[in-house]
Write a protein that holds these residues in place. Structure first.
Motif, mmCIF file in Angstrom:
data_model
loop_
_atom_site.group_PDB
_atom_site.id
_atom_site.type_symbol
_atom_site.label_atom_id
_atom_site.label_comp_id
_atom_site.label_asym_id
_atom_site.label_seq_id
_atom_site.Cartn_x
_atom_site.Cartn_y
_atom_site.Cartn_z
ATOM 1 N N LEU A 178 0.818 -1.218 0.000
ATOM 2 C CA LEU A 178 0.000 0.000 0.000
ATOM 3 C C LEU A 178 0.850 1.266 0.000
ATOM 4 C CD1 LEU A 178 -2.633 1.602 0.233
ATOM 5 C CD2 LEU A 178 -2.751 1.022 2.633
ATOM 6 N N TRP A 179 1.841 1.331 0.892
ATOM 7 C CA TRP A 179 2.638 2.552 1.015
ATOM 8 C C TRP A 179 3.443 2.851 -0.263
ATOM 9 C CZ3 TRP A 179 2.483 6.842 3.507
ATOM 10 C CH2 TRP A 179 3.626 7.638 3.661
ATOM 11 N N PRO A 180 4.156 1.861 -0.825
ATOM 12 C CA PRO A 180 4.854 2.138 -2.090
ATOM 13 C C PRO A 180 3.902 2.581 -3.202
ATOM 14 C CG PRO A 180 5.601 0.056 -1.190
ATOM 15 C CD PRO A 180 4.461 0.499 -0.332
ATOM 16 N N LEU A 181 2.680 2.047 -3.172
ATOM 17 C CA LEU A 181 1.695 2.438 -4.177
ATOM 18 C C LEU A 181 1.382 3.930 -4.064
ATOM 19 C CD1 LEU A 181 -0.348 1.343 -6.323
ATOM 20 C CD2 LEU A 181 -1.965 1.049 -4.459
ATOM 21 N N LEU A 182 1.361 4.426 -2.814
ATOM 22 C CA LEU A 182 0.997 5.828 -2.594
ATOM 23 C C LEU A 182 2.144 6.783 -2.900
ATOM 24 C CD1 LEU A 182 -1.012 5.642 0.751
ATOM 25 C CD2 LEU A 182 -1.897 5.797 -1.574
ATOM 26 N N VAL A 183 3.352 6.432 -2.480
ATOM 27 C CA VAL A 183 4.435 7.428 -2.513
ATOM 28 C C VAL A 183 5.335 7.328 -3.739
ATOM 29 C CG1 VAL A 183 4.453 7.730 -0.025
ATOM 30 C CG2 VAL A 183 5.991 6.061 -1.071
ATOM 31 N N THR A 184 5.018 6.399 -4.671
ATOM 32 C CA THR A 184 5.765 6.417 -5.925
ATOM 33 C C THR A 184 4.781 6.649 -7.061
ATOM 34 O OG1 THR A 184 5.557 4.032 -6.163
ATOM 35 C CG2 THR A 184 7.575 4.831 -5.138
ATOM 36 N N THR A 185 5.129 7.574 -7.946
ATOM 37 C CA THR A 185 4.217 7.855 -9.053
ATOM 38 C C THR A 185 4.858 7.620 -10.403
ATOM 39 O OG1 THR A 185 4.855 10.165 -8.854
ATOM 40 C CG2 THR A 185 2.773 9.526 -7.836
ATOM 41 N N ASP A 186 6.204 7.724 -10.493
ATOM 42 C CA ASP A 186 6.781 7.486 -11.812
ATOM 43 C C ASP A 186 7.427 6.100 -11.869
ATOM 44 O OD1 ASP A 186 9.948 7.718 -12.031
ATOM 45 O OD2 ASP A 186 9.278 9.058 -10.433
ATOM 46 N N GLU A 187 7.483 5.581 -13.078
ATOM 47 C CA GLU A 187 7.885 4.185 -13.275
ATOM 48 C C GLU A 187 9.264 3.864 -12.723
ATOM 49 O OE1 GLU A 187 7.474 2.656 -17.200
ATOM 50 O OE2 GLU A 187 5.421 2.080 -16.720
ATOM 51 N N ARG A 188 10.166 4.847 -12.765
ATOM 52 C CA ARG A 188 11.547 4.550 -12.395
ATOM 53 C C ARG A 188 11.739 4.375 -10.889
ATOM 54 N NH1 ARG A 188 13.885 3.484 -16.715
ATOM 55 N NH2 ARG A 188 15.830 3.122 -15.676
ATOM 56 N N SER A 189 10.770 4.844 -10.110
ATOM 57 C CA SER A 189 10.947 4.697 -8.671
ATOM 58 C C SER A 189 10.035 3.620 -8.083
ATOM 59 C CB SER A 189 10.706 6.025 -7.966
ATOM 60 O OG SER A 189 9.454 6.520 -8.319
ATOM 61 N N ARG A 190 9.254 2.948 -8.956
ATOM 62 C CA ARG A 190 8.363 1.893 -8.490
ATOM 63 C C ARG A 190 9.143 0.725 -7.881
ATOM 64 N NH1 ARG A 190 3.272 3.743 -8.045
ATOM 65 N NH2 ARG A 190 2.191 4.063 -9.983
ATOM 66 N N THR A 191 8.510 0.047 -6.908
ATOM 67 C CA THR A 191 9.112 -1.183 -6.400
ATOM 68 C C THR A 191 8.554 -2.370 -7.192
ATOM 69 O OG1 THR A 191 7.387 -1.492 -4.773
ATOM 70 C CG2 THR A 191 9.316 -0.248 -4.068
ATOM 71 N N ALA A 192 9.129 -3.544 -6.972
ATOM 72 C CA ALA A 192 8.752 -4.717 -7.755
ATOM 73 C C ALA A 192 7.270 -5.069 -7.593
ATOM 74 C CB ALA A 192 9.616 -5.908 -7.360
ATOM 75 N N GLN A 193 6.744 -4.900 -6.361
ATOM 76 C CA GLN A 193 5.334 -5.249 -6.133
ATOM 77 C C GLN A 193 4.416 -4.384 -6.987
ATOM 78 O OE1 GLN A 193 5.000 -7.862 -4.318
ATOM 79 N NE2 GLN A 193 7.119 -7.822 -3.652
ATOM 80 N N ILE A 194 4.733 -3.091 -7.066
ATOM 81 C CA ILE A 194 3.901 -2.188 -7.847
ATOM 82 C C ILE A 194 4.128 -2.459 -9.329
ATOM 83 C CG2 ILE A 194 3.241 0.230 -8.160
ATOM 84 C CD1 ILE A 194 2.925 -0.944 -5.317
ATOM 85 N N GLY A 195 5.362 -2.866 -9.688
ATOM 86 C CA GLY A 195 5.642 -3.268 -11.058
ATOM 87 C C GLY A 195 4.745 -4.423 -11.467
ATOM 88 N N LEU A 196 4.567 -5.364 -10.548
ATOM 89 C CA LEU A 196 3.718 -6.517 -10.803
ATOM 90 C C LEU A 196 2.267 -6.086 -11.020
ATOM 91 C CD1 LEU A 196 4.023 -9.540 -10.975
ATOM 92 C CD2 LEU A 196 3.525 -9.694 -8.549
ATOM 93 N N ARG A 197 1.828 -5.122 -10.220
ATOM 94 C CA ARG A 197 0.472 -4.597 -10.352
ATOM 95 C C ARG A 197 0.282 -4.008 -11.754
ATOM 96 N NH1 ARG A 197 -2.552 0.564 -9.126
ATOM 97 N NH2 ARG A 197 -4.335 0.000 -7.816
ATOM 98 N N GLN A 198 1.298 -3.264 -12.223
ATOM 99 C CA GLN A 198 1.196 -2.650 -13.542
ATOM 100 C C GLN A 198 1.236 -3.694 -14.643
ATOM 101 O OE1 GLN A 198 4.373 0.214 -12.808
ATOM 102 N NE2 GLN A 198 3.061 1.690 -13.832
ATOM 103 N N LEU A 199 2.123 -4.675 -14.471
ATOM 104 C CA LEU A 199 2.247 -5.749 -15.453
ATOM 105 C C LEU A 199 0.900 -6.442 -15.609
ATOM 106 C CD1 LEU A 199 4.466 -7.151 -17.166
ATOM 107 C CD2 LEU A 199 4.656 -8.823 -15.344
ATOM 108 N N HIS A 200 0.258 -6.695 -14.477
ATOM 109 C CA HIS A 200 -1.038 -7.360 -14.477
ATOM 110 C C HIS A 200 -2.091 -6.493 -15.177
ATOM 111 C CE1 HIS A 200 -4.995 -8.240 -12.898
ATOM 112 N NE2 HIS A 200 -4.931 -7.179 -12.143
ATOM 113 N N ALA A 201 -2.057 -5.177 -14.895
ATOM 114 C CA ALA A 201 -3.033 -4.278 -15.507
ATOM 115 C C ALA A 201 -2.811 -4.198 -17.017
ATOM 116 C CB ALA A 201 -2.924 -2.896 -14.876
ATOM 117 N N GLN A 202 -1.534 -4.260 -17.428
ATOM 118 C CA GLN A 202 -1.191 -4.108 -18.838
ATOM 119 C C GLN A 202 -1.512 -5.362 -19.649
ATOM 120 O OE1 GLN A 202 2.997 -3.207 -19.973
ATOM 121 N NE2 GLN A 202 2.555 -1.279 -18.960
ATOM 122 N N GLU A 203 -1.124 -6.513 -19.088
ATOM 123 C CA GLU A 203 -1.137 -7.733 -19.889
ATOM 124 C C GLU A 203 -2.299 -8.656 -19.530
ATOM 125 O OE1 GLU A 203 1.782 -8.500 -21.873
ATOM 126 O OE2 GLU A 203 2.604 -6.532 -21.396
#
Lengths: 270, 313
Positions: free
Chosen positions: A205-230
């Motif tokens: 939850l916290w990384p989701l809130l405090v990171t907004t650009d792709e380069r500072s995302r953590t792996a968990q949020i990366g996974l969330r985006q990957l899932h949303a994309q694919e």
């Protein structure tokens, strides 16, 4: 009779292990499947080709988010060990007025769920200009009641005579802390370290809130985006992402399990 | 280490010293403060201040930036308790707690009892049973999302094998909360299992030996020795699971997004949406205060009623 009992125990153990480990095996198997195989609902992939893994790394800056997660977890772990062990030392080896009260205050923060403070914390972090910086993902987690409590329980087992002897020898608190207390407490420091690494790596939850650009995302949020994309089309690629994100923590857990269990128990029981 | 006679070393501060300045008298607390300073600062900024700030904000209307504008007293709370959505969210949260906490504890106890048998290769099984502790909420949720997939997922394929018609697990209001609960129980098992196994291994073996001589069977021992001796651990894991269940977020975000028809809109997810999607910090803060009070009440009730049954040595 004994042999039958033993045999049936093994059967039960194996069945349950398969059932419990199934989601992990399933993710692993699907990560090698082509889109067609996924659609047909196969359980075993025809070949173990790495196409999905290459696609997962290309779809997103996944490598970058893995490095972010790794650095954030390591920094938080080191920071938490330093801050918590300093506090635990004060509670065990320095006698001062108000010690009981302060300790109670510390432990009471365990009752306050992190979610209860996210709204003001988000504003604070925003004002500090920490959005998209490691500082936002690490510094708020350096001080924890759990870590202080766990280490305090261990420090209490260090003989008081050791402390007195070191004072006779003219050692100050800081020297005693660094040269004696820290080395003899290696076990609980490692326990806290493993626990902290796992929870930081897995936080969501916290990384989701405090990171907004792709380069500072953590792996968990990366996974969330990957899932949303694919999501709709490329389940194989998404599962490859799952496997990549889960491997570091599974490794830490497998290597450190005995340690973690022993350390956590000592903390909970004493 | 050379041990000198303490009375001959002038360095050791002694209470009999005739003149002590204020600086010297408060020396321990100064040192202590130095050691505690990092924690004190961080707790003040990220735990205590936010707690009071949240309570403060819950009495205000807030603007887009989250700053309080108009003091409205208890209006935010009154509106929440009149809103069907919020009441549904509380109900869903309690149902979720009910579905996940007892099941997690009972299953992990069962697993721990099994894995505590002295068998060859038992360490391998312990590792497998603990493995979900190493899987993140995100990774687990995405995996289960696929398991629950109505057409491709393995679950529907399995039940159709038994002639049961397809279930749309995550989109059917009857099943969605249960599906989220199953994912959560699986996620919880690793940690609960490890803690309970540790508790089992701490039980004094001589208790079993003497009762075996008296001819006590496995289930008698389980009821009379294992469960009572394990009760502090079980109580601990129950409390932790309970607090965790109230704070569930990731599974909801990835599996259902609070749907279908708000049936899985658990409180923390509702708070997240009100605060960070609708930017209504006043309302969201009031929800946080209610959540916090609920957790506090449930934990206190736990301590009052359940802890009585706990056997401390």
């Amino acid at each position: 009779m004994m042999a039958i009992k033993r045999g049936s125990l093994y059967v039960v153990l194996i069945l349950i292990a398969l059932l419990l480990f199934f989601p992990i095996i399933y993710a692993f198997l699907v990560s090698f499947m082509s889109t067609k195989e996924v659609l047909m609902g196969h359980l075993i992939p025809k070949s173990f080709s790495l196409t999905n893994y290459i696609d997962a790394f290309q779809a997103l800056p996944l490598l970058h988010s893995l490095i972010n997660s790794m650095l954030v977890s390591i920094i938080t772990t080191i920071g938490q060990i330093i801050v918590c062990s300093l506090a635990a030392y004060a509670f065990v080896f320095i006698e001062f007025r108000g010690r009981q009260f302060l300790f109670f205050l510390f432990v009471s923060t365990m009752m306050i769920p992190w979610e209860a403070s996210i709204i003001p914390n988000f504003v604070t972090v925003q004002k500090l200009g920490w959005i998209n910086h490691y500082a936002a993902l690490t510094i708020p987690f350096f001080a924890t009641a759990f870590g202080t409590f766990l280490l305090r329980q261990h420090f209490k087992t260090i003989p008081k005579e050791l402390h007195e002897a070191s004072r006779m020898a003219g050692l100050g608190h800081l020297t005693f802390f660094l040269k004696v207390v820290m080395p003899v407490s290696k076990t609980s420091l490692v326990t806290l370290g493993i626990y902290c690494f796992l929870t930081t790596w897995n936080s969501y939850l916290w990384p989701l809130l405090v990171t907004t650009d792709e380069r500072s995302r953590t792996a968990q949020i990366g996974l969330r985006q990957l899932h949303a994309q694919e999501n709709v089309t490329q389940w194989g690629v998404v599962m490859a992402g799952v496997v990549i994100v889960a491997i570091p923590t599974l490794l830490v857990l497998f290597l450190g399990q005995k340690h973690l269990q022993k350390g956590l128990m000592d903390g909970a029981v004493k | 280490m050379a041990m000198e006679n303490p009375t001959s070393t002038g360095k050791v501060p002694s209470l009999n010293m005739p003149y002590r300045t204020f600086w010297e008298k408060t020396r321990p607390i100064q040192v202590a403060i130095l050691f505690l300073l990092p924690s004190l600062i961080l707790f003040s900024v990220f735990v205590f201040y936010p707690l009071f700030r949240t309570i403060y904000l819950s009495f205000f209307l807030t603007n887009q930036k989250g700053l309080p504008t108009v003091f409205v007293g208890f209006d935010n709370f009154i509106q929440l308790f009149q809103s069907a959505d919020f009441l549904q969210s509380i109900e869903a949260t309690f149902l979720f707690v009910l579905y996940t906490v007892p099941a997690s504890v009972v299953i992990s106890l069962f697993l721990a009892l099994l894995a505590n048998e002295k068998l060859k290769g038992i360490h391998f099984f312990r590792t497998i049973f603990a493995s979900s502790l190493g899987v993140s909420v995100a990774a687990a949720s995405v995996t289960w999302l696929f398991i629950f997939n109505p057409t491709m997922g393995v679950l529907n394929r399995m039940i159709s094998f038994f002639g049961i018609p397809e279930i749309n697990w995550l989109a059917d209001p009857h099943w969605a909360l249960l599906a989220v609960s199953i994912t959560t129980i699986w996620l919880n098992l690793g940690f609960s299992f490890l803690i309970i196994l540790g508790g089992l291994q701490n039980i004094d073996q001589s208790l079993y030996e003497s009762s075996s001589i008296d001819g006590a069977g496995y289930f008698y021992q389980l009821r009379r020795i294992t469960i009572p001796m394990l009760s502090p651990t079980l109580f601990f894991i129950m409390t932790v699971s309970l607090i965790n269940a109230f704070q569930t977020f990731g599974q909801i975000d990835l599996l259902t997004g609070g749907g279908p028809g708000q049936t899985t809109n658990l409180m923390v997810y509702a708070i997240y949406k009100d605060a960070f999607v609708n930017f209504n910090f006043g309302k969201a803060s009031a929800e946080v205060v209610i959540l916090f009070l609920l957790i506090l009440i449930v934990t206190l009730l736990q301590f009052k009623f359940v802890e009585k049954k706990v056997h401390y040595q």
